[in-house]
Enzyme design. Structure first.
Site, short mmCIF file in Angstrom:
data_model
loop_
_atom_site.label_atom_id
_atom_site.label_comp_id
_atom_site.label_asym_id
_atom_site.label_seq_id
_atom_site.Cartn_x
_atom_site.Cartn_y
_atom_site.Cartn_z
N HIS A 45 6.88 -23.90 35.68
CA HIS A 45 6.84 -22.46 35.92
C HIS A 45 6.78 -22.12 37.41
O HIS A 45 6.18 -22.83 38.22
CB HIS A 45 5.63 -21.83 35.22
CG HIS A 45 4.31 -22.41 35.67
ND1 HIS A 45 3.61 -21.92 36.74
CD2 HIS A 45 3.58 -23.46 35.19
CE1 HIS A 45 2.50 -22.62 36.90
NE2 HIS A 45 2.46 -23.56 35.97
N ASP A 46 7.48 -21.05 37.76
CA ASP A 46 7.42 -20.45 39.10
C ASP A 46 7.98 -21.34 40.19
O ASP A 46 7.68 -21.13 41.37
CB ASP A 46 5.97 -20.04 39.44
CG ASP A 46 5.39 -19.08 38.41
OD1 ASP A 46 5.90 -17.96 38.31
OD2 ASP A 46 4.44 -19.47 37.70
N GLY A 69 4.05 -26.79 38.87
CA GLY A 69 4.33 -25.38 39.10
C GLY A 69 4.39 -24.99 40.56
O GLY A 69 3.83 -25.66 41.43
#
Length: 275
Positions: free
Chosen positions: A123-124, A141
């Site tokens: 994520h991200d 992440g």
């Protein structure tokens, strides 16, 4: 949807957008918020979940899962996105997650990437163009990965780490901190082991620019002075070289992680004087 082929065993939910010329193979699942560009191929057994966009010409192989929820316990479930650029090849078992609603809210993968089996983008993360992730390469992440980066098999990159353009991360390495543009990192825990001269040649960098980068590298990591002093010298001595200044800028724009440095007793940049 013109010239679109959807296998009878595939599930494409209402609301999904399938571009012209795309193929959705056997036992694929395309969620309602997914967008597939033109000439995308989901070979078989592919899951495209969440608000995921695949650019034109992407090819995705069996058991890949794109757009899954972030593995972030702070995420509350709001809508976040995964965007994948054009002509990206995603091999078997690859996973890429949407962003988290407590951070950027978006995971972005560039164009012309090659993600080998079971590699992972968390994520991200932001991943540049023309990258290669070998089998089992893993991003935690919030990582920022530059263009033309190569990550070797079974190499793991710590969260919030920055990897500069044209860097090479050797296989089976643990990357706990930032890697400079053109850097070569290896080991557990990894150290900076010189410059990715082979990669620079492959991207068409001139011999003159390679020599300038090598001189800048030696200046920046001269152990007779602090890195801060060395950066001041490099700013002055290499002000007319964009490639050298990319090293200076990267190190000046500090992230959350420390940057990797050569080990004590190491040689210069690992190249030869004809580079």
């Amino acid at each position: 949807m013109q010239n679109v082929m959807i296998h009878p065993s595939a599930v494409v939910e209402d609301g999904a957008v399938i571009g012209e010329g795309s193929r959705v193979g056997p036992f694929c699942h395309v969620g309602k918020d997914a967008v597939l560009g033109r000439n995308v191929e989901l070979v078989s057994h592919v899951s495209v979940m969440g608000a995921t966009t695949l650019g034109d010409g992407c090819r995705v192989f069996p058991q890949a899962t794109l757009g899954g929820a972030p593995q972030n316990l702070k995420h509350s479930g709001a809508r976040t996105t995964l965007t994948i650029g054009r002509n990206t090849i995603i091999r078997e078992g690859v996973t890429m997650h949407v962003g988290s609603d407590t951070s950027r809210g978006a995971t972005i993968v560039g164009s012309n990437g090659y993600f080998m089996g079971y590699s992972h983008v968390a994520h991200d993360c932001t991943v540049g163009d023309n990258v290669t992730f070998a089998n089992g390469a893993t991003l935690a992440g919030h990582c920022d990965i530059g263009d033309n980066v190569v990550i070797g098999g079974l190499t793991a990159v710590h969260q919030f780490t920055r990897i500069g353009n044209n860097a090479f991360l050797s296989g089976c390495s643990a990357i706990p901190g930032d890697v400079i543009p053109f850097g070569l990192a290896r080991g557990n825990l990894a150290k900076l082991r010189g410059l990715n001269v082979v990669g620079m040649r492959r991207t068409g960098m001139s011999k003159a620019d390679i020599q300038v980068v090598r001189r800048a590298y030696r200046t920046i990591f001269d152990r007779t002075r602090t890195v801060g002093e060395n950066l001041d010298i490099a700013r002055r001595d290499f002000a007319d070289s964009a490639v050298a200044m990319s090293l200076v800028s990267f190190l000046s724009e500090r992230g959350k992680r420390y940057f990797l440095t050569p080990p004590l007793g190491a040689g210069d940049d690992g190249g030869d004087d004809e580079d």
